[in-house]
Design a protein around this motif. Structure first.
Motif, PDB file in Angstrom:
ATOM      1  N   ARG A 154       0.835  -1.205   0.000  1.00  0.00           N
ATOM      2  CA  ARG A 154       0.000   0.000   0.000  1.00  0.00           C
ATOM      3  C   ARG A 154       0.872   1.257   0.000  1.00  0.00           C
ATOM      4  O   ARG A 154       0.557   2.244  -0.674  1.00  0.00           O
ATOM      5  CB  ARG A 154      -0.929  -0.010   1.220  1.00  0.00           C
ATOM      6  N   THR A 155       1.963   1.212   0.730  1.00  0.00           N
ATOM      7  CA  THR A 155       2.890   2.345   0.766  1.00  0.00           C
ATOM      8  C   THR A 155       3.443   2.615  -0.627  1.00  0.00           C
ATOM      9  O   THR A 155       3.472   3.759  -1.089  1.00  0.00           O
ATOM     10  CB  THR A 155       4.050   2.058   1.751  1.00  0.00           C
ATOM     11  N   ARG A 156       3.869   1.554  -1.298  1.00  0.00           N
ATOM     12  CA  ARG A 156       4.421   1.711  -2.652  1.00  0.00           C
ATOM     13  C   ARG A 156       3.350   2.181  -3.636  1.00  0.00           C
ATOM     14  O   ARG A 156       3.632   2.982  -4.534  1.00  0.00           O
ATOM     15  CB  ARG A 156       5.042   0.395  -3.120  1.00  0.00           C
ATOM     16  N   THR A 157       2.135   1.701  -3.467  1.00  0.00           N
ATOM     17  CA  THR A 157       1.031   2.131  -4.331  1.00  0.00           C
ATOM     18  C   THR A 157       0.764   3.617  -4.141  1.00  0.00           C
ATOM     19  O   THR A 157       0.599   4.356  -5.120  1.00  0.00           O
ATOM     20  CB  THR A 157      -0.237   1.316  -4.032  1.00  0.00           C
ATOM     21  N   CYS A 158       0.720   4.059  -2.900  1.00  0.00           N
ATOM     22  CA  CYS A 158       0.482   5.482  -2.607  1.00  0.00           C
ATOM     23  C   CYS A 158       1.590   6.343  -3.210  1.00  0.00           C
ATOM     24  O   CYS A 158       1.311   7.368  -3.848  1.00  0.00           O
ATOM     25  CB  CYS A 158       0.381   5.712  -1.106  1.00  0.00           C
ATOM     26  N   PHE A 159       2.837   5.923  -3.007  1.00  0.00           N
ATOM     27  CA  PHE A 159       3.945   6.694  -3.578  1.00  0.00           C
ATOM     28  C   PHE A 159       3.837   6.732  -5.096  1.00  0.00           C
ATOM     29  O   PHE A 159       3.975   7.788  -5.720  1.00  0.00           O
ATOM     30  CB  PHE A 159       5.303   6.117  -3.171  1.00  0.00           C
ATOM     31  N   SER A 160       3.569   5.583  -5.707  1.00  0.00           N
ATOM     32  CA  SER A 160       3.505   5.505  -7.169  1.00  0.00           C
ATOM     33  C   SER A 160       2.409   6.398  -7.738  1.00  0.00           C
ATOM     34  O   SER A 160       2.597   7.049  -8.775  1.00  0.00           O
ATOM     35  CB  SER A 160       3.267   4.063  -7.610  1.00  0.00           C
ATOM     36  N   ALA A 161       1.269   6.432  -7.077  1.00  0.00           N
ATOM     37  CA  ALA A 161       0.156   7.250  -7.554  1.00  0.00           C
ATOM     38  C   ALA A 161       0.510   8.737  -7.487  1.00  0.00           C
ATOM     39  O   ALA A 161       0.298   9.488  -8.447  1.00  0.00           O
ATOM     40  CB  ALA A 161      -1.101   6.953  -6.745  1.00  0.00           C
ATOM     41  N   VAL A 162       1.046   9.165  -6.356  1.00  0.00           N
ATOM     42  CA  VAL A 162       1.448  10.572  -6.209  1.00  0.00           C
ATOM     43  C   VAL A 162       2.562  10.899  -7.202  1.00  0.00           C
ATOM     44  O   VAL A 162       2.543  11.937  -7.865  1.00  0.00           O
ATOM     45  CB  VAL A 162       1.871  10.869  -4.752  1.00  0.00           C
ATOM     46  N   HIS A 163       3.522   9.987  -7.318  1.00  0.00           N
ATOM     47  CA  HIS A 163       4.631  10.182  -8.250  1.00  0.00           C
ATOM     48  C   HIS A 163       4.109  10.344  -9.686  1.00  0.00           C
ATOM     49  O   HIS A 163       4.590  11.201 -10.430  1.00  0.00           O
ATOM     50  CB  HIS A 163       5.592   8.993  -8.164  1.00  0.00           C
ATOM     51  N   GLY A 164       3.124   9.547 -10.055  1.00  0.00           N
ATOM     52  CA  GLY A 164       2.546   9.653 -11.394  1.00  0.00           C
ATOM     53  C   GLY A 164       1.905  11.008 -11.638  1.00  0.00           C
ATOM     54  O   GLY A 164       2.095  11.616 -12.704  1.00  0.00           O
ATOM     55  N   LEU A 165       1.164  11.497 -10.660  1.00  0.00           N
ATOM     56  CA  LEU A 165       0.537  12.812 -10.789  1.00  0.00           C
ATOM     57  C   LEU A 165       1.604  13.903 -10.921  1.00  0.00           C
ATOM     58  O   LEU A 165       1.480  14.810 -11.751  1.00  0.00           O
ATOM     59  CB  LEU A 165      -0.367  13.081  -9.578  1.00  0.00           C
ATOM     60  N   VAL A 166       2.664  13.792 -10.118  1.00  0.00           N
ATOM     61  CA  VAL A 166       3.764  14.759 -10.188  1.00  0.00           C
ATOM     62  C   VAL A 166       4.440  14.690 -11.552  1.00  0.00           C
ATOM     63  O   VAL A 166       4.696  15.713 -12.192  1.00  0.00           O
ATOM     64  CB  VAL A 166       4.780  14.509  -9.050  1.00  0.00           C
ATOM     65  N   THR A 167       4.713  13.486 -12.021  1.00  0.00           N
ATOM     66  CA  THR A 167       5.396  13.303 -13.303  1.00  0.00           C
ATOM     67  C   THR A 167       4.611  13.937 -14.452  1.00  0.00           C
ATOM     68  O   THR A 167       5.165  14.689 -15.258  1.00  0.00           O
ATOM     69  CB  THR A 167       5.603  11.800 -13.596  1.00  0.00           C
ATOM     70  N   ILE A 168       3.335  13.648 -14.517  1.00  0.00           N
ATOM     71  CA  ILE A 168       2.511  14.179 -15.611  1.00  0.00           C
ATOM     72  C   ILE A 168       2.409  15.703 -15.516  1.00  0.00           C
ATOM     73  O   ILE A 168       2.456  16.399 -16.528  1.00  0.00           O
ATOM     74  CB  ILE A 168       1.124  13.512 -15.625  1.00  0.00           C
ATOM     75  N   SER A 169       2.340  16.222 -14.296  1.00  0.00           N
ATOM     76  CA  SER A 169       2.261  17.682 -14.162  1.00  0.00           C
ATOM     77  C   SER A 169       3.557  18.350 -14.624  1.00  0.00           C
ATOM     78  O   SER A 169       3.526  19.409 -15.258  1.00  0.00           O
ATOM     79  CB  SER A 169       1.935  18.079 -12.722  1.00  0.00           C
ATOM     80  N   LEU A 170       4.696  17.730 -14.343  1.00  0.00           N
ATOM     81  CA  LEU A 170       5.978  18.309 -14.758  1.00  0.00           C
ATOM     82  C   LEU A 170       6.181  18.201 -16.266  1.00  0.00           C
ATOM     83  O   LEU A 170       6.828  19.059 -16.874  1.00  0.00           O
ATOM     84  CB  LEU A 170       7.139  17.630 -14.039  1.00  0.00           C
ATOM     85  N   GLU A 171       5.658  17.159 -16.846  1.00  0.00           N
ATOM     86  CA  GLU A 171       5.806  16.976 -18.297  1.00  0.00           C
ATOM     87  C   GLU A 171       4.855  17.877 -19.075  1.00  0.00           C
ATOM     88  O   GLU A 171       4.926  17.940 -20.298  1.00  0.00           O
ATOM     89  CB  GLU A 171       5.564  15.511 -18.664  1.00  0.00           C
ATOM     90  N   THR A 172       3.971  18.550 -18.356  1.00  0.00           N
ATOM     91  CA  THR A 172       2.963  19.447 -18.939  1.00  0.00           C
ATOM     92  C   THR A 172       2.275  18.829 -20.161  1.00  0.00           C
ATOM     93  O   THR A 172       2.128  19.452 -21.201  1.00  0.00           O
ATOM     94  CB  THR A 172       3.536  20.833 -19.300  1.00  0.00           C
ATOM     95  N   ARG A 173       1.876  17.591 -19.972  1.00  0.00           N
ATOM     96  CA  ARG A 173       1.113  16.922 -21.026  1.00  0.00           C
ATOM     97  C   ARG A 173      -0.297  17.516 -21.053  1.00  0.00           C
ATOM     98  O   ARG A 173      -0.723  18.173 -20.113  1.00  0.00           O
ATOM     99  CB  ARG A 173       1.061  15.420 -20.763  1.00  0.00           C
TER     100      ARG A 173
END
Length: 195
Positions: A154-173
């Motif tokens: 669950r910890t890894r899932t939470c990190f991965s989900a937040v990380h994904g949101l951060v990644t997409i926001s930085l890539e300005t897709r």
């Protein structure tokens, strides 16, 4: 005499690492050229190789510094906060802020991959695990039934989900969010993940 040599060696390593960090901050992972870094640090290429086996070893050292900085940011984000959900939200926002302010270091942290057959050093794996503990603590409080592997997953899932949101926001897709909308949806995501 040995103490003087050791101090000089540590100073050389520190200066080379500082030059590598500055290079990555300015130009990303591609800027981690050993010859240029040696010149910036004021040492020969041979001196760099005495402290860092190759470019991969140097980038792992840079990534280690980035992990340390993220750890400091996360620790500050939850300092004085007792509510576990508020802690998780603060951690997510701190992680986003770090990525936005240190995009090249953050990108290098996740883009650098060792060649096949070359193992990531155990100490570097432990640095990554230490960061996940920031998430696991509040998650456990919110979900007392989570134990062992389940809590780890669950910890890894939470990190991965937040990380994904951060990644997409930085890539300005085209699907990315920014500003207040991103902050609001980050809270929404954390609330759902926290269970």
């Amino acid at each position: 005499m040995a103490g003087v040599q050791k101090a000089k060696s540590e100073e050389t390593r520190r200066k080379v690492l500082e030059a590598a960090i500055a290079a990555v901050e300015q130009g990303g992972m591609e800027a981690a050229n050993i010859r240029k870094i040696a010149g910036e640090a004021g040492y020969s290429v041979g001196s760099v190789y005495k402290h860092f086996e190759d470019q991969d070893a140097l980038l792992i050292a840079v990534n280690s510094v980035s992990l340390g900085r993220i750890k400091d940011v996360m620790a500050s984000a939850v300092d004085g906060t007792e509510d576990p959900l508020a802690q998780l939200k603060a951690l997510a926002h701190a992680y986003l802020a770090f990525a936005q302010k240190n995009e090249n270091l953050w990108t290098t942290l996740f883009s650098h991959h060792l060649p096949d057959g070359k193992a990531v050093p155990d100490w570097h794996i432990q640095e990554n695990i230490t960061l996940l503990a920031f998430i696991a603590g509040p998650l456990k409080v919110l979900n007392p039934g989570l134990e062992g592997e389940q809590l780890e997953d669950r910890t890894r899932t939470c990190f991965s989900a937040v990380h994904g949101l951060v990644t997409i926001s930085l890539e300005t897709r085209f699907i990315s969010l920014t500003g207040e909308r991103l902050a609001r949806e980050m809270d929404f995501l954390v609330e759902r993940l926290a269970g």
